[in-house]
Write an enzyme that holds these catalytic residues in place. Structure first.
Site, PDB file in Angstrom:
ATOM      1  N   GLU A 284      15.934 -65.316  -0.573  1.00 41.32           N
ATOM      2  CA  GLU A 284      17.272 -65.877  -0.303  1.00 41.32           C
ATOM      3  C   GLU A 284      17.088 -67.385  -0.207  1.00 41.32           C
ATOM      4  OE1 GLU A 284      19.741 -63.931  -0.337  1.00 41.32           O
ATOM      5  OE2 GLU A 284      19.002 -61.941   0.209  1.00 41.32           O
ATOM      6  N   CYS A 322      23.407 -72.405   4.484  1.00 44.00           N
ATOM      7  CA  CYS A 322      23.199 -72.321   3.030  1.00 44.00           C
ATOM      8  C   CYS A 322      24.506 -72.046   2.298  1.00 44.00           C
ATOM      9  CB  CYS A 322      22.184 -71.231   2.732  1.00 44.00           C
ATOM     10  SG  CYS A 322      22.664 -69.655   3.465  1.00 44.00           S
TER      11      CYS A 322
HETATM   12  P1  NAD Z   1      11.723 -74.102   3.770  1.00 45.00           P
HETATM   13  O1  NAD Z   1      11.668 -73.404   2.467  1.00 45.00           O
HETATM   14  O2  NAD Z   1      11.103 -75.432   3.876  1.00 45.00           O
HETATM   15  O3  NAD Z   1      11.054 -73.221   4.917  1.00 45.00           O
HETATM   16  C1  NAD Z   1      11.475 -71.908   5.170  1.00 45.00           C
HETATM   17  C2  NAD Z   1      10.333 -71.127   5.784  1.00 45.00           C
HETATM   18  O4  NAD Z   1       9.306 -70.990   4.814  1.00 45.00           O
HETATM   19  C3  NAD Z   1       9.694 -71.800   6.990  1.00 45.00           C
HETATM   20  O5  NAD Z   1       9.371 -70.804   7.935  1.00 45.00           O
HETATM   21  C4  NAD Z   1       8.444 -72.422   6.400  1.00 45.00           C
HETATM   22  O6  NAD Z   1       7.417 -72.616   7.342  1.00 45.00           O
HETATM   23  C5  NAD Z   1       8.064 -71.393   5.367  1.00 45.00           C
HETATM   24  N1  NAD Z   1       7.223 -71.867   4.263  1.00 45.00           N
HETATM   25  C6  NAD Z   1       7.156 -73.110   3.738  1.00 45.00           C
HETATM   26  N2  NAD Z   1       6.253 -73.139   2.726  1.00 45.00           N
HETATM   27  C7  NAD Z   1       5.758 -71.887   2.614  1.00 45.00           C
HETATM   28  C8  NAD Z   1       4.812 -71.281   1.735  1.00 45.00           C
HETATM   29  N3  NAD Z   1       4.176 -71.968   0.771  1.00 45.00           N
HETATM   30  N4  NAD Z   1       4.564 -69.959   1.881  1.00 45.00           N
HETATM   31  C9  NAD Z   1       5.197 -69.239   2.815  1.00 45.00           C
HETATM   32  N5  NAD Z   1       6.088 -69.771   3.687  1.00 45.00           N
HETATM   33  C10 NAD Z   1       6.375 -71.078   3.581  1.00 45.00           C
HETATM   34  O7  NAD Z   1      13.262 -74.150   4.165  1.00 45.00           O
HETATM   35  P2  NAD Z   1      13.907 -74.851   5.427  1.00 45.00           P
HETATM   36  O8  NAD Z   1      13.897 -76.323   5.200  1.00 45.00           O
HETATM   37  O9  NAD Z   1      13.319 -74.291   6.652  1.00 45.00           O
HETATM   38  O10 NAD Z   1      15.405 -74.288   5.342  1.00 45.00           O
HETATM   39  C11 NAD Z   1      16.388 -74.861   4.558  1.00 45.00           C
HETATM   40  C12 NAD Z   1      16.586 -74.100   3.270  1.00 45.00           C
HETATM   41  O11 NAD Z   1      16.845 -72.717   3.528  1.00 45.00           O
HETATM   42  C13 NAD Z   1      17.798 -74.589   2.491  1.00 45.00           C
HETATM   43  O12 NAD Z   1      17.449 -74.687   1.140  1.00 45.00           O
HETATM   44  C14 NAD Z   1      18.826 -73.498   2.703  1.00 45.00           C
HETATM   45  O13 NAD Z   1      19.799 -73.382   1.695  1.00 45.00           O
HETATM   46  C15 NAD Z   1      17.947 -72.294   2.734  1.00 45.00           C
HETATM   47  N6  NAD Z   1      18.641 -71.162   3.352  1.00 45.00           N
HETATM   48  C16 NAD Z   1      19.022 -70.123   2.557  1.00 45.00           C
HETATM   49  C17 NAD Z   1      19.711 -69.063   3.101  1.00 45.00           C
HETATM   50  C18 NAD Z   1      20.149 -67.892   2.253  1.00 45.00           C
HETATM   51  O14 NAD Z   1      20.511 -66.864   2.832  1.00 45.00           O
HETATM   52  N7  NAD Z   1      20.131 -67.992   0.941  1.00 45.00           N
HETATM   53  C19 NAD Z   1      20.008 -69.046   4.467  1.00 45.00           C
HETATM   54  C20 NAD Z   1      19.609 -70.125   5.244  1.00 45.00           C
HETATM   55  C21 NAD Z   1      18.916 -71.186   4.680  1.00 45.00           C
END
Ligand code: NAD
Length: 516
Positions: A284, A322
């Protein structure tokens, strides 16, 4: 830290029933709280999880900029230990009777309900959101558990006849051990949106919240203990993406990943797991969602609703959802009226009444600030807001960005293309329906869209052409937990919710039984 010291500190967190009490608690402690992993049914002090003091991350309160807690950046060998705990718990949990799993998860929802205010307080402090917004999200977290705990009691399966010769039926079983990874914008709600179905369908898990907002996940461990979730069924570990998250998703012991976060991280997870074909992936990801305002939605009888829905979709939770509509397109004949009324409403409702919080981190503040500086350089018109000042890490004034309304932003500007994920919205005119659809779909993302019109035929005609997993007509963020949730294009793959979550967390085999 000895176990009694950590117990005492945990009980201090639970004892706060107002924002002021929680705030005083932070002020009165000489060193920030240190969060501990929850593995095998208990909190593990950092030295037990084999991390040393240099492998800690400090988390800051967005509204003030002061440090609140530290979390371990769990290293790969400790990640592996948590996965092994989940693996050991799987055989028994996956065979636990549905009624028993249901009762335990229902208990989790009850305990969350009893502690609703404490969760809301710490979520608000940790993420920067308003307390009202945090309460809404805690309620949704409660629903996640109550919904899936009862969903599994009413499951059905499909059976078919082959020309009267054989009966076939679908048999599902839990898919194994999952990595559940969530972002920082709705920490408790999004983590429990994964944990609840995962456990309900008989899987076990290692969950990792964002390193930016780990507090409510830490409290959740205590709830699972009290609800009687067997040790190892759910393990919660803390850390960053590069170290902890990457080790978790890449482990061959992990059977599936349910991830919510940015598109670039989703791509990284695909790469990390590309050779593990059988691993279930539910991604997501990000969005840059359009709001379409047709002239018929600005007639006096519905104008207030149109403005309210567009504003809520733009600025709820500081635009850090999001699903926020950050690109507003307005039919030319009502464009000037809309910009005027929308700006007045946002100023009154969000700025003067202070119903937006601070953005989640200094890093995120800087990212948004750079976009707003770019908007100024590109000579966009600021109807509200402006580029905020540069902040230093030791400045404790918090990460506040005023809701910002921009017009005159070029179609190919990064401000129109990139997901800014903050309180920033652009407004652009369109001539006709076809152009509105084309502008809405002109994005790498396809998560959500908001359609504001009173024309019933248009609701379907336009709604069914929008490249978005979720289309809201004259409303926003209305959710029913059984509806498929997820995006098109670079906004993700797979759907979650109700039976779609069942598809993520189970494997299906078809049995063929002949008549003889
Ligand atoms: P992010 O992708 O930076 O981090 C999300 C999670 O992934 C964190 O827990 C992070 O530590 C982890 N992560 C980072 N790199 C990783 C890797 N290589 N392997 C495994 N895990 C890893 O996102 P963010 O900045 O925390 O959140 C914002 C983003 O989330 C925005 O793009 C937003 O649109 C999206 N979002 C999407 C939804 C949806 O339902 N589609 C909902 C909420 C937020």
């Amino acid at each position: 830290m000895s176990s009694s010291t950590s117990d005492r500190r945990l009980s201090e967190l639970w004892s706060c029933v107002t924002l002021d009490e929680a705030s005083s608690l932070i002020d009165s402690t000489s060193s920030p709280f240190s969060l501990q992993n929850f593995v095998g049914g208990q909190y593990i002090a950092p030295h037990d999880s084999l991390t040393n003091s240099s492998q800690h991350i400090t988390s800051f309160e967005p509204k003030t900029g002061r440090p609140i807690y530290t979390l371990p950046c769990t290293q790969p060998h400790a990640v592996e230990a948590a996965i092994k705990a989940a693996k050991a718990a799987f055989p028994s949990w996956s065979k636990t009777a549905r009624a028993e799993r249901s009762a335990i998860l229902w208990k989790v929802s009850e305990l969350l309900q009893q502690n609703r205010e404490v969760f809301a307080i710490w979520e608000s402090i940790d993420q920067g959101k308003t307390l009202d917004r945090a309460r809404v999200e805690v309620d949704r977290a409660i629903s996640n558990f109550s919904y899936f705990s009862t969903f599994i009691l009413h499951e059905q399966t499909a059976a078919r006849m082959v020309d009267g010769v054989a009966l076939t039926y679908e048999h599902r079983s839990p898919a194994g051990v999952f990595a559940l990874i969530s972002p920082w914008n709705m920490p408790l709600f999004l983590l429990t949106w994964k944990i609840a179905p995962c456990l309900a369908f008989g899987c076990t898990a290692v969950a990792k919240p964002s390193e930016v907002t780990s507090m409510t996940a830490f409290l959740l461990g205590d709830i699972f203990q009290k609800a009687g979730v067997p040790p190892g069924v759910i393990n919660i570990i803390f850390g960053d993406g590069a170290t902890t998250g990457a080790a978790l998703v890449a482990s061959p012991l992990i059977n599936g990943v349910s991830f919510t976060g940015g598109t670039q991280t989703g791509i990284a997870i695909r790469r990390l797991t590309a050779h593990q074909i059988g691993k279930h992936l539910s991604l997501e990801l990000g969005g840059k969602n359009p709001t379409l305002v047709f002239a018929d939605s600005m007639v006096p009888s519905v104008r207030e609703r149109t403005i309210r829905v567009a504003a809520m979709a733009a600025f709820e939770n500081q635009g850090e959802i999001c699903l926020c509509g950050s690109r507003i397109y307005v039919e030319k004949s009502v464009y000037n009226d809309f910009v005027r009324d929308f700006t007045a409403y946002v100023r009154e409702k969000y700025v003067l009444k202070q119903t937006v919080g601070a953005v989640a981190s200094l890093q995120h503040y800087d990212k948004i600030r750079r976009y707003l500086e770019l908007a100024a350089e590109q000579k966009a018109t600021f109807h509200l807001g402006g580029a905020p000042p540069t902040l230093n890490e030791d400045e404790a004034q918090g990460y506040w960005i005023e809701p910002t309304i921009l017009t005159d932003v070029a179609k190919n500007s990064a401000i129109q293309i990139d997901e800014i994920f903050g309180p920033v919205v652009t407004i652009t005119p369109f001539d006709n329906e076809q152009e509105a659809i084309q502008l809405a779909n002109d994005s790498e993302y396809g998560l959500a869209a908001i359609l504001l019109t009173t024309d019933g035929a248009r609701m379907r005609r336009v709604g069914e052409q929008l490249e978005a997993g979720l289309v809201w007509v004259n409303c926003w963020l209305v959710r029913e937990l059984g509806t498929p949730f997820g995006g098109m294009k670079n906004s993700g793959t797979g759907r979650e919710g109700g039976e779609h979550s069942r598809d993520v967390f189970t494997v299906v085999r078809t049995l063929h039984l002949p008549a003889y």
